[in-house]
Scaffold this motif. Structure first.
Motif, mmCIF file in Angstrom:
data_model
loop_
_atom_site.group_PDB
_atom_site.id
_atom_site.type_symbol
_atom_site.label_atom_id
_atom_site.label_comp_id
_atom_site.label_asym_id
_atom_site.label_seq_id
_atom_site.Cartn_x
_atom_site.Cartn_y
_atom_site.Cartn_z
ATOM 1 N N UNK A 195 -53.902 -111.230 17.726
ATOM 2 C CA UNK A 195 -52.771 -111.832 17.026
ATOM 3 C C UNK A 195 -51.474 -111.161 17.457
ATOM 4 N N UNK A 196 -51.603 -110.266 18.454
ATOM 5 C CA UNK A 196 -50.416 -109.638 19.013
ATOM 6 C C UNK A 196 -50.650 -109.388 20.500
ATOM 7 N N UNK A 197 -49.742 -108.654 21.139
ATOM 8 C CA UNK A 197 -49.822 -108.467 22.593
ATOM 9 C C UNK A 197 -50.760 -107.309 22.923
ATOM 10 N N UNK A 198 -52.056 -107.613 22.994
ATOM 11 C CA UNK A 198 -53.000 -106.564 23.380
ATOM 12 C C UNK A 198 -53.937 -107.131 24.446
ATOM 13 N N UNK A 199 -54.472 -106.235 25.261
ATOM 14 C CA UNK A 199 -55.408 -106.664 26.308
ATOM 15 C C UNK A 199 -56.840 -106.452 25.833
ATOM 16 N N UNK A 200 -57.643 -107.476 25.958
ATOM 17 C CA UNK A 200 -59.059 -107.359 25.617
ATOM 18 C C UNK A 200 -59.884 -107.610 26.865
ATOM 19 N N UNK A 201 -60.827 -106.715 27.144
ATOM 20 C CA UNK A 201 -61.757 -106.953 28.244
ATOM 21 C C UNK A 201 -62.442 -108.297 27.991
ATOM 22 N N UNK A 202 -62.683 -109.051 29.049
ATOM 23 C CA UNK A 202 -63.176 -110.428 28.887
ATOM 24 C C UNK A 202 -64.418 -110.532 28.018
ATOM 25 N N UNK A 203 -65.365 -109.600 28.194
ATOM 26 C CA UNK A 203 -66.580 -109.660 27.387
ATOM 27 C C UNK A 203 -66.287 -109.456 25.904
ATOM 28 N N UNK A 204 -65.218 -108.703 25.611
ATOM 29 C CA UNK A 204 -64.849 -108.462 24.213
ATOM 30 C C UNK A 204 -64.428 -109.767 23.552
ATOM 31 N N UNK A 205 -63.813 -110.650 24.330
ATOM 32 C CA UNK A 205 -63.279 -111.893 23.760
ATOM 33 C C UNK A 205 -64.403 -112.775 23.243
ATOM 34 N N UNK A 206 -65.378 -113.075 24.110
ATOM 35 C CA UNK A 206 -66.498 -113.891 23.649
ATOM 36 C C UNK A 206 -67.396 -113.087 22.719
ATOM 37 N N UNK A 207 -67.418 -111.749 22.903
ATOM 38 C CA UNK A 207 -68.210 -110.869 22.034
ATOM 39 C C UNK A 207 -67.736 -110.932 20.593
ATOM 40 N N UNK A 208 -66.410 -110.987 20.410
ATOM 41 C CA UNK A 208 -65.844 -111.110 19.070
ATOM 42 C C UNK A 208 -66.306 -112.413 18.424
ATOM 43 N N UNK A 209 -66.300 -113.482 19.209
ATOM 44 C CA UNK A 209 -66.726 -114.788 18.693
ATOM 45 C C UNK A 209 -68.183 -114.734 18.236
ATOM 46 N N UNK A 210 -69.014 -114.052 19.029
ATOM 47 C CA UNK A 210 -70.434 -113.954 18.673
ATOM 48 C C UNK A 210 -70.620 -113.116 17.415
ATOM 49 N N UNK A 211 -69.857 -112.018 17.316
ATOM 50 C CA UNK A 211 -69.955 -111.141 16.158
ATOM 51 C C UNK A 211 -69.616 -111.892 14.871
ATOM 52 N N UNK A 212 -68.650 -112.802 14.981
ATOM 53 C CA UNK A 212 -68.212 -113.562 13.809
ATOM 54 C C UNK A 212 -69.100 -114.782 13.551
ATOM 55 N N UNK A 213 -70.090 -114.998 14.442
ATOM 56 C CA UNK A 213 -70.968 -116.161 14.290
ATOM 57 C C UNK A 213 -70.229 -117.467 14.530
ATOM 58 N N UNK A 214 -69.292 -117.441 15.469
ATOM 59 C CA UNK A 214 -68.477 -118.635 15.727
ATOM 60 C C UNK A 214 -69.320 -119.789 16.249
ATOM 61 N N UNK A 215 -68.931 -121.000 15.864
ATOM 62 C CA UNK A 215 -69.610 -122.207 16.346
ATOM 63 C C UNK A 215 -68.913 -122.787 17.566
ATOM 64 N N UNK A 216 -67.745 -122.234 17.903
ATOM 65 C CA UNK A 216 -66.969 -122.748 19.022
ATOM 66 C C UNK A 216 -66.015 -121.646 19.477
#
Length: 210
Positions: free
Chosen positions: A35-56
């Motif tokens: 939600x701000x200007x930070x760099x996330x390693x690519x795996x962290x991005x989809x990893x966050x979605x998985x951790x939250x149980x995202x459907x999309x």
């Protein structure tokens, strides 16, 4: 560089506009990977979605193209074979963002059987493709697309084995008309309305078993 900063700010503003449109529905939970200007390693991005149980999972971009005349939106889904040179370049550039201090972080081996991952990923890729088509159809009244509107690339952020994932190229920072439009509040609102409409239809279909 200056262009990069502007691009980062623009895509974050677009993501927030999409979030606001989705929250209006009162039916969809939304989380931003940043939600701000930070760099996330690519795996962290989809990893966050998985951790939250995202459907999309949706990655939003406004990249630069070598040809300044290239404009319009497109939606990418995962493929081992990129659909064109531009898609291949995008994949190469994005995936390289995972190599920090010479260590490649993009190929962590999973203990889970690769066959099971493969089967799950195939179904996930099919779901991603169905969503890409719904997104295109629902967003057409709101913003223009390139031809072909659906492209394929081997992008790390799209490789979650169990979360349907797309990368939305909302327009091109290298094109004056696209860049100017994406820099306006109304341009971002139109993108948000189109993307939110696609997501709403996707989930409505899922809830009635398509």
């Amino acid at each position: 560089g200056e262009l990069d900063l502007r691009e980062k700010d623009v895509v974050l503003a677009i993501a927030k506009a999409v979030r606001d449109e989705l929250l209006k529905t009162n039916r969809i939970r939304v989380a931003l990977t940043r939600s701000d200007d930070r760099f996330l390693v690519l795996e962290e991005r989809s990893g966050l979605a998985r951790k939250l149980g995202a459907d999309l999972f949706i990655s939003i971009h406004a990249d630069a193209a070598e040809n300044r005349d290239v404009r319009g939106a497109s939606v990418y889904t995962l493929s081992d074979v990129a659909s064109d040179r531009e898609a291949a370049r995008l994949a190469a550039r994005e995936n390289r963002a995972d190599i920090l201090n010479g260590v490649d972080l993009s190929d962590k081996k999973s203990a889970v059987s690769s066959i099971l991952i493969d089967l799950t990923q195939r179904e996930t890729m099919n779901a991603s493709t169905r969503f890409a088509e719904v997104l295109h159809r629902e967003a057409l009244p709101h913003f223009r697309f390139r031809k072909p509107h659906h492209r394929f690339a081997s992008l790390v952020v799209l490789k979650s084995p169990d979360t349907p994932s797309v990368l939305v190229e909302t327009g091109y920072s290298s094109n004056d008309e696209d860049a100017g439009w994406l820099a306006t509040k109304d341009g971002r609102l139109q993108i948000a309305k189109g993307v939110a409409a696609g997501i709403s239809v996707h989930f409505a279909r899922a809830s009635v078993g398509r």
